[in-house]
Design a protein around this motif. Structure first.
Motif, PDB file in Angstrom:
ATOM      1  N   GLN A 153      -0.596   9.415   8.175  1.00 15.45           N
ATOM      2  CA  GLN A 153      -1.745   8.829   8.618  1.00 15.45           C
ATOM      3  C   GLN A 153      -1.083   7.674   9.276  1.00 15.45           C
ATOM      4  O   GLN A 153      -0.386   6.641   8.673  1.00 15.45           O
ATOM      5  CB  GLN A 153      -3.015   8.794   6.703  1.00 15.45           C
ATOM      6  CG  GLN A 153      -3.584   8.201   7.446  1.00 15.45           C
ATOM      7  CD  GLN A 153      -4.980   7.217   6.466  1.00 15.45           C
ATOM      8  OE1 GLN A 153      -4.718   8.199   4.870  1.00 15.45           O
ATOM      9  NE2 GLN A 153      -5.381   7.328   6.568  1.00 15.45           N
ATOM     10  N   HIS A 154      -2.233   7.432  10.450  1.00  7.20           N
ATOM     11  CA  HIS A 154      -1.905   6.523  10.810  1.00  7.20           C
ATOM     12  C   HIS A 154      -2.337   4.882   9.702  1.00  7.20           C
ATOM     13  O   HIS A 154      -3.575   5.305   9.347  1.00  7.20           O
ATOM     14  CB  HIS A 154      -2.913   5.501  12.162  1.00  7.20           C
ATOM     15  CG  HIS A 154      -2.062   4.603  13.260  1.00  7.20           C
ATOM     16  ND1 HIS A 154      -2.471   3.378  13.176  1.00  7.20           N
ATOM     17  CD2 HIS A 154      -1.006   4.875  13.804  1.00  7.20           C
ATOM     18  CE1 HIS A 154      -2.094   2.484  14.075  1.00  7.20           C
ATOM     19  NE2 HIS A 154      -0.972   3.072  14.437  1.00  7.20           N
ATOM     20  N   SER A 155      -2.358   3.696  10.103  1.00  2.00           N
ATOM     21  CA  SER A 155      -2.616   2.736   9.440  1.00  2.00           C
ATOM     22  C   SER A 155      -4.803   2.351   9.855  1.00  2.00           C
ATOM     23  O   SER A 155      -5.276   1.951   9.287  1.00  2.00           O
ATOM     24  CB  SER A 155      -1.681   1.100   9.449  1.00  2.00           C
ATOM     25  OG  SER A 155      -1.983   1.124  10.804  1.00  2.00           O
ATOM     26  N   GLY A 191       6.549   9.034   1.332  1.00  2.00           N
ATOM     27  CA  GLY A 191       5.772   7.896   1.590  1.00  2.00           C
ATOM     28  C   GLY A 191       4.905   8.242   2.754  1.00  2.00           C
ATOM     29  O   GLY A 191       4.528   9.130   2.849  1.00  2.00           O
ATOM     30  N   ASN A 192       4.777   7.089   3.185  1.00  2.00           N
ATOM     31  CA  ASN A 192       3.495   8.062   4.734  1.00  2.00           C
ATOM     32  C   ASN A 192       4.437   7.795   5.766  1.00  2.00           C
ATOM     33  O   ASN A 192       5.306   7.365   5.757  1.00  2.00           O
ATOM     34  CB  ASN A 192       2.910   6.600   4.630  1.00  2.00           C
ATOM     35  CG  ASN A 192       1.765   6.113   4.182  1.00  2.00           C
ATOM     36  OD1 ASN A 192       1.734   6.911   2.906  1.00  2.00           O
ATOM     37  ND2 ASN A 192       1.414   4.628   3.139  1.00  2.00           N
ATOM     38  N   ASP A 224       3.526   6.852   9.518  1.00  2.00           N
ATOM     39  CA  ASP A 224       2.689   6.395  10.060  1.00  2.00           C
ATOM     40  C   ASP A 224       2.690   6.500  11.271  1.00  2.00           C
ATOM     41  O   ASP A 224       2.392   5.748  12.304  1.00  2.00           O
ATOM     42  CB  ASP A 224       1.966   4.752   9.602  1.00  2.00           C
ATOM     43  CG  ASP A 224       3.420   3.970   9.863  1.00  2.00           C
ATOM     44  OD1 ASP A 224       4.022   4.829   9.717  1.00  2.00           O
ATOM     45  OD2 ASP A 224       3.393   2.618   9.522  1.00  2.00           O
ATOM     46  N   ILE A 284       4.140  13.605   0.490  1.00  2.00           N
ATOM     47  CA  ILE A 284       4.918  12.225   2.081  1.00  2.00           C
ATOM     48  C   ILE A 284       2.700  12.447   2.471  1.00  2.00           C
ATOM     49  O   ILE A 284       2.097  13.517   2.526  1.00  2.00           O
ATOM     50  CB  ILE A 284       4.910  13.334   2.891  1.00  2.00           C
ATOM     51  CG1 ILE A 284       6.464  12.910   2.618  1.00  2.00           C
ATOM     52  CG2 ILE A 284       4.985  12.868   4.693  1.00  2.00           C
ATOM     53  CD1 ILE A 284       8.076  13.619   3.207  1.00  2.00           C
ATOM     54  N   THR A 285       2.296  11.580   3.042  1.00  2.00           N
ATOM     55  CA  THR A 285       0.896  11.349   3.532  1.00  2.00           C
ATOM     56  C   THR A 285       0.727  10.693   5.969  1.00  2.00           C
ATOM     57  O   THR A 285       2.169  10.241   5.384  1.00  2.00           O
ATOM     58  CB  THR A 285       0.086  10.612   2.900  1.00  2.00           C
ATOM     59  OG1 THR A 285      -0.070  10.134   1.737  1.00  2.00           O
ATOM     60  CG2 THR A 285      -1.030   9.612   3.797  1.00  2.00           C
ATOM     61  N   GLY A 319       8.930   7.885   6.984  1.00  2.00           N
ATOM     62  CA  GLY A 319       8.334   7.322   8.049  1.00  2.00           C
ATOM     63  C   GLY A 319      10.092   7.138   8.990  1.00  2.00           C
ATOM     64  O   GLY A 319      10.087   6.873   9.606  1.00  2.00           O
TER      65      GLY A 319
END
Length: 223
Positions: free
Chosen positions: A204-206, A180-181, A183, A201-202, A159
């Motif tokens: 995606q917003h929280s 990791g994420n 977001d 890696i994802t 991120g």
């Protein structure tokens, strides 16, 4: 406590070795602890050199986030700047000739490194210009001149916001990206042609209902 060291362009403040023939690691460096008053603590127009003994850096921040600007940080036996749970503002500095990394981050460090008109020069490092040890580090690395590193230019969390840096000289033209994420909107620019991804890696917003985009520019190779 607070340290206020404000030199001028013609009269900098110098922190250096007392040895007749100075060498990296002659002294410990400057150590900012958690009880540092972040708002007041400033290094401006300073030169910090030949540190790294014990603390492994010319400047070691442990839960501290001072302002470091218009300064020269060089000849460290370890890292130029070591950030542990620290989020300082680092602008208009020369960080060079570190035996290890220019800036080394661990834990939850989220510094601002550079910016529009405020970029740093990070050069001649033994390993990376900026190295994130943990995926919980989220620096913003923008408008810096990065050159002559020993490995890859950067090792970052997925991120991390990287923007408009320039890369040149020795070292592999690549950025290492930990899994990791992501977001928030991010761009992998083609000013760096190769991104080496070391984990899943994802994107995606929280909040499930908010769109997040990773933009990869033409010419980028993802490995």
């Amino acid at each position: 406590g607070a340290l206020i060291a404000r030199g001028t362009p013609t009269s900098p403040i110098v922190f250096t070795s007392n040895a007749p023939s100075p060498a990296p690691g002659d002294w410990q460096g400057i150590y900012f602890r958690d009880d540092t008053n972040d708002v007041s603590t400033t290094l401006e127009y300073c030169r910090i050199e030949y540190g790294g003994h014990t603390n492994n850096a010319n400047i070691y921040c442990d839960g501290a986030s001072p302002t470091i600007t218009n300064s020269i940080i060089k000849y460290s036996s370890g890292h130029g700047i070591y950030l542990n749970n620290s989020s300082p503002t680092i602008t208009n500095c020369e960080i060079r000739d570190a035996n290890e990394n220019g800036i080394y981050l661990v834990a939850n460090s989220r510094p601002l490194i550079g910016g529009v008109g405020n970029g740093n020069t990070i050069a001649d490092c033994g390993a990376y210009a900026v190295f994130c040890q943990d995926s919980t580090c989220y620096p913003e690395i923008a408008y810096n001149n990065i050159s002559d590193y020993g490995s890859y230019a950067l090792r970052i969390s997925a991120g991390t916001n990287i923007l408009n840096n320039t890369y040149s000289g020795a070292g592999t033209r690549a950025i290492e990206v930990m899994g990791g994420n992501i977001d928030a909107d991010r761009t992998w620019g083609n000013d760096m042609p190769v991104y080496i991804v070391t984990g899943n890696i994802t994107i995606q917003h929280s909040s499930f209902y908010q769109l997040v985009t990773l933009t990869i520019e033409p010419g980028v190779e993802v490995r």
